[in-house]
Design an enzyme around this catalytic site. Structure first.
Site, short mmCIF file in Angstrom:
data_model
loop_
_atom_site.label_atom_id
_atom_site.label_comp_id
_atom_site.label_asym_id
_atom_site.label_seq_id
_atom_site.Cartn_x
_atom_site.Cartn_y
_atom_site.Cartn_z
N CYS A 241 -2.68 4.83 6.38
CA CYS A 241 -4.19 4.78 6.46
C CYS A 241 -4.55 5.12 8.04
CB CYS A 241 -4.57 3.46 6.03
SG CYS A 241 -4.16 2.25 7.11
N CYS B 33 -2.40 -3.87 8.71
CA CYS B 33 -1.87 -2.58 9.13
C CYS B 33 -1.21 -2.38 10.55
CB CYS B 33 -3.32 -1.14 9.09
SG CYS B 33 -4.11 -1.33 7.50
N ASP C 117 2.51 2.57 2.73
CA ASP C 117 2.38 3.36 4.01
C ASP C 117 3.51 3.03 4.77
OD1 ASP C 117 -0.21 3.86 3.31
OD2 ASP C 117 -1.06 2.89 4.92
N CYS D 131 0.88 -1.18 0.07
CA CYS D 131 0.20 -0.11 -0.01
C CYS D 131 0.77 1.39 -0.04
CB CYS D 131 -0.74 0.01 1.09
SG CYS D 131 -0.06 0.29 2.86
FE1 FES Z 1 -1.50 0.43 4.37
FE2 FES Z 1 -3.29 0.31 6.32
S1 FES Z 1 -3.59 0.39 4.22
S2 FES Z 1 -0.99 0.09 6.52
#
Ligand code: FES
Length: 126
Positions: free
Chosen positions: A59, A103, A36, A34
């Site tokens: 997120c 996450c 992040d 993702c």
């Molecule tokens: Fe990437 Fe939550 S969507 S850590």
């Protein structure tokens, strides 16, 4: 997708946001799927985490898990912090929706990386 009140609270009022000046250990982790990213810094005294802060570009679940993980880490010994699991982080928030469980990986992994960074500078503390 249902979030618990605890997740919403930690997302809307995240604790321990920021970075410790002259931190004793810093961990940076990212989730390639993702994109992040999370940075966790710790202050350590007598093998205990006396302070823990985070910066997360990610997120809502990543922010909430960072927030709760920094709260849990404060006062822990380094061994206890290394033993903190992803599931424990998620459980402390009353759970996460299944599609958001990954996450919580970042928070636990970021904390472990910060402790590893501390150990790399203070091998005698292991
Ligand atoms: Fe990437 Fe939550 S969507 S850590």
């Amino acid at each position: 997708m249902e979030y618990t009140q605890a997740v919403i609270d930690h997302f809307q009022n995240p604790r321990n946001v920021g970075e410790i000046a002259e931190a004793d250990g810093v961990g940076e982790v990212g989730n390639p799927s993702c994109g992040d990213m999370m940075r966790i810094s710790i202050a350590v005294k007598d093998k205990k985490i006396t302070d823990c802060k985070f910066k997360t570009l990610g997120c809502g679940a990543a922010i909430a898990t960072s927030s709760i993980a920094t709260e849990m880490a404060r006062g822990m010994t380094l061994d206890e912090a290394m033993a903190l699991t992803r599931d424990q982080v998620a459980e402390a928030l009353g759970g996460l929706p299944p599609e958001k469980m990954h996450c919580s990986n970042l928070a636990a992994d970021g904390l472990h990386a910060a402790v590893e960074d501390y150990y790399s500078k203070h091998p005698e503390a292991k």
